[in-house]
Design a protein around this motif. Sequence first.
Motif, PDB file in Angstrom:
ATOM      1  N   GLY A 144      16.732 -19.181 -60.798  1.00  0.00           N
ATOM      2  CA  GLY A 144      15.738 -19.892 -61.293  1.00  0.00           C
ATOM      3  C   GLY A 144      14.666 -18.957 -61.935  1.00  0.00           C
ATOM      4  N   ALA A 196      12.800 -16.974 -59.573  1.00  0.00           N
ATOM      5  CA  ALA A 196      13.601 -16.870 -58.844  1.00  0.00           C
ATOM      6  C   ALA A 196      13.441 -17.905 -57.241  1.00  0.00           C
ATOM      7  CB  ALA A 196      14.310 -15.586 -58.440  1.00  0.00           C
ATOM      8  N   LYS A 197      14.132 -18.508 -56.869  1.00  0.00           N
ATOM      9  CA  LYS A 197      14.030 -19.357 -55.646  1.00  0.00           C
ATOM     10  C   LYS A 197      15.177 -19.212 -54.837  1.00  0.00           C
ATOM     11  CE  LYS A 197      10.809 -22.664 -57.186  1.00  0.00           C
ATOM     12  NZ  LYS A 197      10.492 -24.181 -57.503  1.00  0.00           N
ATOM     13  N   LYS A 198      15.159 -19.010 -53.444  1.00  0.00           N
ATOM     14  CA  LYS A 198      16.227 -18.949 -52.527  1.00  0.00           C
ATOM     15  C   LYS A 198      16.911 -20.386 -52.399  1.00  0.00           C
ATOM     16  CE  LYS A 198      15.165 -17.998 -48.163  1.00  0.00           C
ATOM     17  NZ  LYS A 198      15.003 -17.349 -47.023  1.00  0.00           N
ATOM     18  N   ILE A 199      18.115 -19.992 -52.626  1.00  0.00           N
ATOM     19  CA  ILE A 199      19.334 -21.235 -52.466  1.00  0.00           C
ATOM     20  C   ILE A 199      19.812 -21.351 -51.181  1.00  0.00           C
ATOM     21  CG2 ILE A 199      21.233 -22.412 -53.696  1.00  0.00           C
ATOM     22  CD1 ILE A 199      18.547 -22.186 -55.591  1.00  0.00           C
ATOM     23  N   ASN A 200      19.924 -22.452 -50.425  1.00  0.00           N
ATOM     24  CA  ASN A 200      20.838 -22.609 -49.356  1.00  0.00           C
ATOM     25  C   ASN A 200      21.943 -23.237 -49.679  1.00  0.00           C
ATOM     26  OD1 ASN A 200      18.674 -21.404 -47.701  1.00  0.00           O
ATOM     27  ND2 ASN A 200      17.531 -23.492 -47.913  1.00  0.00           N
ATOM     28  N   TYR A 212      19.701 -16.400 -54.867  1.00  0.00           N
ATOM     29  CA  TYR A 212      18.543 -16.621 -55.825  1.00  0.00           C
ATOM     30  C   TYR A 212      18.871 -17.371 -57.143  1.00  0.00           C
ATOM     31  CZ  TYR A 212      16.371 -13.872 -52.306  1.00  0.00           C
ATOM     32  OH  TYR A 212      15.916 -13.510 -51.237  1.00  0.00           O
ATOM     33  N   THR A 261      18.366 -15.906 -63.981  1.00  0.00           N
ATOM     34  CA  THR A 261      17.265 -15.795 -62.996  1.00  0.00           C
ATOM     35  C   THR A 261      16.389 -14.593 -62.969  1.00  0.00           C
ATOM     36  OG1 THR A 261      18.834 -17.083 -61.363  1.00  0.00           O
ATOM     37  CG2 THR A 261      17.046 -15.499 -60.638  1.00  0.00           C
ATOM     38  N   ASN A 290      21.024 -12.981 -49.295  1.00  0.00           N
ATOM     39  CA  ASN A 290      20.449 -14.347 -49.839  1.00  0.00           C
ATOM     40  C   ASN A 290      20.980 -14.560 -51.209  1.00  0.00           C
ATOM     41  OD1 ASN A 290      18.852 -15.315 -47.290  1.00  0.00           O
ATOM     42  ND2 ASN A 290      17.652 -13.496 -48.042  1.00  0.00           N
ATOM     43  N   ARG A 310       9.562 -10.710 -57.473  1.00  0.00           N
ATOM     44  CA  ARG A 310       9.119 -10.364 -55.992  1.00  0.00           C
ATOM     45  C   ARG A 310      10.190  -9.606 -55.306  1.00  0.00           C
ATOM     46  NH1 ARG A 310      10.826 -13.747 -51.840  1.00  0.00           N
ATOM     47  NH2 ARG A 310      11.921 -15.818 -52.758  1.00  0.00           N
TER      48      ARG A 310
END
Length: 214
Positions: free
Chosen positions: A206, A209-213, A204, A192, A202, A196
């Motif tokens: 990708g 990175a994107k936040k994963i729920n 992350y 990842t 949280n 930013r």
Amino acid sequence: MKDLYLIGAGGFSTEILHLVEIIQKEKKQWNQVFFIDDNPQIQNTELRGVKVLAGSDFLMTIDSEIDIVITINNVNTREIIINKLKENNKVCFPNLFSPHAIVDYDYIKIGEGNIVMHHVILSTNLEIGSFNIFNSYTGIGHDCKIGDINSFGPRVAISGAVTIGDKNDFGVNSIVLQNKNIGNNNNIWMNTSIMRNLKDGNTYFGIPAKKINL
């Protein structure tokens, strides 16, 4: 000369024991080395020839000075153990530095209980707290500030001037670009790239990175 107790007798602990063996060969620092683990099924056994004595409650009964290294990667479990052991003022938490790490010792401020594995690079002008684990081939760039109880998996790359809080878990091959701020209690999965600033609590994954729920 004090005895050394390694808390946790799982897979990663064997890597820490090997590091201790290397350190002992260069200059003996401890009288004896033991494992401590709360799993009763492995107590009174041996791991790489080192005895697994008892659970962590045993350490609270020792009235002589001892060194303790916590080999558990999970940041929440590590925090619980640290808080418990700090109630015994006979306990000391040495930093373990692999002789194969590259560390600018003249320009680093570092706390206690950190583990720096083989081929880690700790660059210049660093401020590092306590009880962090830097796994093999991790690199920390110049002017970084790192808090307490973080875990850095193998080959993590932290660029220059990054600020990292407490209890973050960085997966294998994860990356943080320069000048970013990472909060507390984040789980950053393997491969990842953090491009930013991150707040607290949280997960992350990708590139970017994107936040994963979950």
